[in-house]
Motif scaffolding. Structure first.
Motif, PDB file in Angstrom:
ATOM      1  N   MET A  30       0.406  -1.146   0.555  1.00  0.00           N
ATOM      2  CA  MET A  30      -0.282   0.288   0.313  1.00  0.00           C
ATOM      3  C   MET A  30       0.759   1.276  -0.246  1.00  0.00           C
ATOM      4  O   MET A  30       0.783   2.085  -0.944  1.00  0.00           O
ATOM      5  N   HIS A  31       1.855   1.104   0.730  1.00  0.00           N
ATOM      6  CA  HIS A  31       2.800   2.812   0.752  1.00  0.00           C
ATOM      7  C   HIS A  31       3.402   3.088  -0.380  1.00  0.00           C
ATOM      8  O   HIS A  31       4.565   3.416  -1.370  1.00  0.00           O
ATOM      9  N   GLY A  32       3.975   1.557  -0.718  1.00  0.00           N
ATOM     10  CA  GLY A  32       4.436   1.380  -2.537  1.00  0.00           C
ATOM     11  C   GLY A  32       3.142   1.969  -3.152  1.00  0.00           C
ATOM     12  O   GLY A  32       4.283   2.474  -4.626  1.00  0.00           O
ATOM     13  N   GLY A  33       2.367   2.432  -3.268  1.00  0.00           N
ATOM     14  CA  GLY A  33       1.623   3.216  -4.679  1.00  0.00           C
ATOM     15  C   GLY A  33       0.786   1.873  -5.040  1.00  0.00           C
ATOM     16  O   GLY A  33       0.020   1.899  -5.863  1.00  0.00           O
ATOM     17  N   GLY A  34       0.286   0.727  -4.201  1.00  0.00           N
ATOM     18  CA  GLY A  34      -1.318  -0.172  -4.496  1.00  0.00           C
ATOM     19  C   GLY A  34      -2.613   0.627  -4.129  1.00  0.00           C
ATOM     20  O   GLY A  34      -2.605   1.358  -3.852  1.00  0.00           O
ATOM     21  N   PRO A  35      -3.172   0.564  -4.911  1.00  0.00           N
ATOM     22  CA  PRO A  35      -5.080   0.159  -4.892  1.00  0.00           C
ATOM     23  C   PRO A  35      -5.303   0.501  -3.642  1.00  0.00           C
ATOM     24  O   PRO A  35      -4.868  -0.001  -2.346  1.00  0.00           O
ATOM     25  N   SER A  36      -6.053   0.946  -2.899  1.00  0.00           N
ATOM     26  CA  SER A  36      -6.771   1.476  -2.215  1.00  0.00           C
ATOM     27  C   SER A  36      -7.796  -0.069  -1.876  1.00  0.00           C
ATOM     28  O   SER A  36      -7.865  -0.620  -2.437  1.00  0.00           O
ATOM     29  N   VAL A  37      -7.822  -0.348   0.019  1.00  0.00           N
ATOM     30  CA  VAL A  37      -7.964  -1.248  -0.119  1.00  0.00           C
ATOM     31  C   VAL A  37      -9.328  -1.165   1.442  1.00  0.00           C
ATOM     32  O   VAL A  37      -9.484  -0.350   1.676  1.00  0.00           O
ATOM     33  N   THR A  38     -11.225  -1.662   0.614  1.00  0.00           N
ATOM     34  CA  THR A  38     -11.350  -0.971   1.377  1.00  0.00           C
ATOM     35  C   THR A  38     -12.598  -2.764   1.948  1.00  0.00           C
ATOM     36  O   THR A  38     -12.280  -3.576   1.791  1.00  0.00           O
ATOM     37  N   ALA A  39     -12.600  -2.233   3.669  1.00  0.00           N
ATOM     38  CA  ALA A  39     -13.432  -3.296   4.053  1.00  0.00           C
ATOM     39  C   ALA A  39     -14.862  -3.948   3.866  1.00  0.00           C
ATOM     40  O   ALA A  39     -14.880  -3.981   3.045  1.00  0.00           O
ATOM     41  N   VAL A  41     -14.641  -5.904   0.763  1.00  0.00           N
ATOM     42  CA  VAL A  41     -14.408  -6.181  -0.371  1.00  0.00           C
ATOM     43  C   VAL A  41     -13.046  -6.918  -0.759  1.00  0.00           C
ATOM     44  O   VAL A  41     -12.349  -6.683  -0.504  1.00  0.00           O
ATOM     45  N   PRO A  42     -13.558  -7.793  -1.243  1.00  0.00           N
ATOM     46  CA  PRO A  42     -12.066  -8.863  -1.986  1.00  0.00           C
ATOM     47  C   PRO A  42     -10.649  -7.814  -2.573  1.00  0.00           C
ATOM     48  O   PRO A  42     -10.707  -6.718  -2.542  1.00  0.00           O
ATOM     49  N   LEU A  43      -9.685  -8.083  -1.701  1.00  0.00           N
ATOM     50  CA  LEU A  43      -8.648  -7.719  -2.441  1.00  0.00           C
ATOM     51  C   LEU A  43      -7.850  -7.471  -4.039  1.00  0.00           C
ATOM     52  O   LEU A  43      -8.307  -8.788  -4.157  1.00  0.00           O
ATOM     53  N   LYS A  44      -7.957  -6.629  -4.208  1.00  0.00           N
ATOM     54  CA  LYS A  44      -7.528  -6.886  -5.935  1.00  0.00           C
ATOM     55  C   LYS A  44      -5.381  -7.480  -5.880  1.00  0.00           C
ATOM     56  O   LYS A  44      -4.990  -8.231  -4.865  1.00  0.00           O
ATOM     57  N   LYS A  45      -5.655  -8.150  -7.150  1.00  0.00           N
ATOM     58  CA  LYS A  45      -4.260  -8.956  -7.480  1.00  0.00           C
ATOM     59  C   LYS A  45      -3.024  -8.443  -6.657  1.00  0.00           C
ATOM     60  O   LYS A  45      -2.252  -9.899  -6.414  1.00  0.00           O
ATOM     61  N   GLU A  46      -2.610  -6.725  -6.531  1.00  0.00           N
ATOM     62  CA  GLU A  46      -1.891  -6.377  -6.664  1.00  0.00           C
ATOM     63  C   GLU A  46      -1.376  -6.798  -4.738  1.00  0.00           C
ATOM     64  O   GLU A  46      -0.152  -6.864  -4.994  1.00  0.00           O
TER      65      GLU A  46
END
Length: 142
Positions: A30-39, A41-46
């Motif tokens: 996440m600190h490296g620029g990954g997409p937002s994480v939303t409670a 919601v399934p995690l994105k592939k990153e």
């Protein structure tokens, strides 16, 4: 860390022997620029697939925290909480970059999956770092 050192230690006379910085591959991504994480919601592939670039980019945050601890003169042990989506390459990269940034040690921790046995290496690393003479200092005079 800074509030504890600057306020609590100054008022109580406590002198820390070691700093344990806790990190996760997901947070570093996440600190490296990954997409937002939303409670909910399934995690994105990153976050579920290996992505060494995101991990490396996010380690700048971890490196800065290590540098701050060093300003206080306290050794740092990085505790990397490992989860099932973390790959061996990602874990090794975080530990390598943390040590390169000056951490006394960086230890993968598996207490989430196997309980207390998964933190024995961390306990040993903390014990070893704490046995070194602390050069704790305040960064400013009140």
């Amino acid at each position: 860390m800074e509030k504890f050192f600057n306020i609590k230690c100054r008022a109580s006379g406590l002198v820390p022997n070691v700093v344990v910085l806790v990190a996760t591959v997901r947070a570093l991504k996440m600190h490296g620029g990954g997409p937002s994480v939303t409670a909910g919601v399934p995690l994105k592939k990153e976050y579920t697939e290996e992505n060494l670039q995101l991990v490396a980019d996010g380690c700048c945050n971890l490196e800065k925290q290590i540098q701050i601890a060093h300003l206080f003169g306290v050794p740092v042990v990085v505790a990397l909480n490992v989860f099932k989506t973390d790959t061996r390459a990602e874990i090794d990269l975080v530990c390598e970059l943390a040590k390169r940034a000056g951490a006394f040690n960086a230890v993968p921790c598996y207490h989430w999956s196997i309980g207390g046995k998964g933190s024995v290496d961390l306990a040993q690393a903390v014990r070893e770092a704490a046995s070194k003479k602390s050069r704790f200092q305040f960064l400013y005079d009140v």
